[in-house]
Design a protein around this motif. Structure first.
Motif, PDB file in Angstrom:
ATOM      1  N   PHE A 176      -3.523  -1.999   6.038  1.00  0.00           N
ATOM      2  CA  PHE A 176      -4.497  -2.146   4.962  1.00  0.00           C
ATOM      3  C   PHE A 176      -4.992  -3.588   4.830  1.00  0.00           C
ATOM      4  CE2 PHE A 176      -1.539   1.278   4.020  1.00  0.00           C
ATOM      5  CZ  PHE A 176      -2.399   2.330   3.760  1.00  0.00           C
TER       6      PHE A 176
ATOM      7  N   LEU B 149      -4.410  -1.231  -1.495  1.00  0.00           N
ATOM      8  CA  LEU B 149      -3.383  -0.277  -1.105  1.00  0.00           C
ATOM      9  C   LEU B 149      -3.400   0.935  -2.030  1.00  0.00           C
ATOM     10  CD1 LEU B 149      -0.845   0.224   0.711  1.00  0.00           C
ATOM     11  CD2 LEU B 149       0.493  -0.870  -1.091  1.00  0.00           C
TER      12      LEU B 149
ATOM     13  N   LEU C 299       2.206  -2.310   5.778  1.00  0.00           N
ATOM     14  CA  LEU C 299       1.198  -2.970   4.955  1.00  0.00           C
ATOM     15  C   LEU C 299       0.023  -3.485   5.777  1.00  0.00           C
ATOM     16  CD1 LEU C 299       0.755  -3.771   1.953  1.00  0.00           C
ATOM     17  CD2 LEU C 299       1.725  -5.997   2.514  1.00  0.00           C
TER      18      LEU C 299
END
Length: 481
Positions: free
Chosen positions: A447, A432, A444
């Motif tokens: 990624f 990240l 999130l």
């Protein structure tokens, strides 16, 4: 008539070395970090020429993350102190200019130097200095000490440390050790050996280009041995890729020698942390099944938590070999993990350690933890109520599964990494960028590298989570203390 003076080869070599030694400059370096994520919070550089101190430099660094509580307790550095401090990127050039051209000296140099090198590399600065470790110097110049830690060594040498576990205090103390060693009659010989380059390159396989080895970083990751046809021969993981690969080339085992003779290329993938290196290695081996990985370690759990009723009708908890348990409550790799799990259940639900395989039947339960007897031993509840409490504890181990994110260090200071655990099962990992704002799982997930779970990875994560690592759970996203 002028008188001729002749010197032997050894005398000439001694004079040349003395001149080189006098011309060399040394930078005594000490850093403080965030702990497991290894981001620098403070750096001190004390520079020497010959045996004379030139100057000193100290700088607090904003690591762009909160400090763990134990780091603040150890160093005295707080989040407030770092709030207005520059980031490493803002002072990277100044730090490089202070270190460039100097021998990098530190107490445990193989800790400080890789971290500084990694931080500089993340800012686009290549730094490959000569290095020297005062721990190794100490072992050779004053052998026989029980400990060569900075604190104990300074105490033995009569050196006062003003500001222990702060960068400048420790760097100045290391500098005093350096000054004392410099006058040691054996210093020159030890010094010359310490500055010699690693001879490991002589052990490289004949078919392996030197450039393949030289490109390996000294960071965590997964490495690949390939033959001339670019077929994968072996996959391994390492905390230090270059050092670990070199051990294969120095191995005397028949299989390793055969493998190295076939090796014509090296490849690697950085992971940032040991946990991700373990996971990535496991996934890569299962994908390619290289010929020399056939004897890979088995990480499958071998112990399980079970429950049963004793002769008194009390429900007991304990652990046993997994093959002897039909329906385990939980699975673990070691007795230590089982004991930790059972201890937490005891404390959370006020169970009796005697009936959780934590102490012997003749012991008193208050001797195990908190020095307080459990409710059952105090006769505040009967067997029926106690058994209900045990059942509630057992049910909690299944109903309390959440989506959990393990936050880890990234491959450089500009990113972090994470492992995604969904309802107790490994789902994948990712890297990240620090500039990204992540507030939800959907943010999130962009990624996330989705992978299939397996017993080996589950075992790694179970062992990993027995320690106090930074995790956060959704929907509230935060970094746990």
């Amino acid at each position: 008539m002028r008188k001729s003076i002749y010197y032997s080869y050894r005398e000439v070599l001694f004079i040349v070395n003395q001149i080189i030694q006098r011309l060399m400059k040394y930078a005594i370096v000490d850093i403080e970090t965030t702990g497991k994520t290894q981001r620098i919070t403070e750096i001190a550089i004390v520079r020497y020429k010959d045996n004379q101190k030139l100057d000193e430099y100290v700088q607090l660094i904003n690591p762009e993350q909160r400090l763990p509580y134990f780091i603040t307790q150890l160093t005295g550095i707080t989040d407030d102190m770092l709030l207005d401090a520059p980031t490493f990127k803002e002072v990277a050039q100044e730090i490089f200019e202070r270190l460039n051209g100097y021998v990098f000296v530190a107490h445990h140099v193989n800790f400080d130097l890789p971290i500084v090198t990694k931080h500089l590399a993340a800012c686009g600065i290549t730094f490959k200095p000569k290095k020297m470790c005062t721990v190794r110097l100490s072992r050779q110049l004053i052998p026989g000490k029980q400990s060569y830690s900075l604190g104990k060594l300074c105490k033995d040498l009569g050196i006062n440390i003003h500001g222990r576990h702060r960068a400048l205090g420790d760097a100045l103390a290391t500098g005093r050790i350096w000054e004392l060693f410099y006058d040691n009659p054996n210093f020159q010989e030890v010094f010359e050996k310490a500055l010699k380059p690693t001879k490991g390159v002589n052990a490289l396989p004949a078919n392996l280009p030197l450039k393949d080895f030289e490109k390996l970083p000294e960071t965590p990751g997964v490495y690949y041995f390939l033959n001339k046809k670019m077929e994968i021969l072996y996959i391994g993981k390492a905390i230090n890729l270059k050092k670990r690969v070199l051990t294969h080339f120095r191995s005397k085992s028949k299989s390793k020698i055969t493998m190295c003779r076939e090796t014509a290329h090296l490849d690697f993938v950085e992971s940032g942390t040991e946990l991700l290196a373990l996971i990535m290695e496991n996934l890569a081996i299962k994908k390619h099944w290289p010929r020399y990985n056939r004897a890979s370690k088995n990480f499958s759990p071998r112990l399980g938590i079970t429950s049963f009723k004793n002769r008194k009708g009390i429900t007991q908890l304990g652990f046993n070999q997994l093959r002897l348990i039909s329906q385990p409550i939980a699975e673990f790799h070691s007795e230590g993990e089982c004991i930790k799990f059972l201890t937490e259940l005891c404390m959370d639900y006020n169970l009796c350690p005697k009936y959780c395989q934590l102490v012997g039947a003749s012991a008193r339960c208050e001797d195990y933890y908190l020095h307080i007897p459990c409710d059952y031993c105090q006769e505040e509840i009967d067997e029926v109520e106690y058994n209900k409490r045990v059942q509630t504890a057992i049910e909690s181990t299944h109903s309390d599964l959440k989506t959990e994110i393990i936050e880890l260090a990234g491959r450089n200071v500009e990113e972090s990494s994470f492992v995604w655990i969904e309802k107790g099962l490994f789902r994948g990992y990712g890297f990240l960028p620090k500039e990204e704002s992540v507030q939800t799982l959907e943010d999130l997930e962009k990624f996330l590298v989705t992978e299939k779970s397996n017993p080996e990875i589950q075992g790694m994560l179970n062992r990993f989570l027995t320690d106090k690592y930074n995790t956060f759970t959704f929907p509230t996203m935060h970094q746990a203390n």
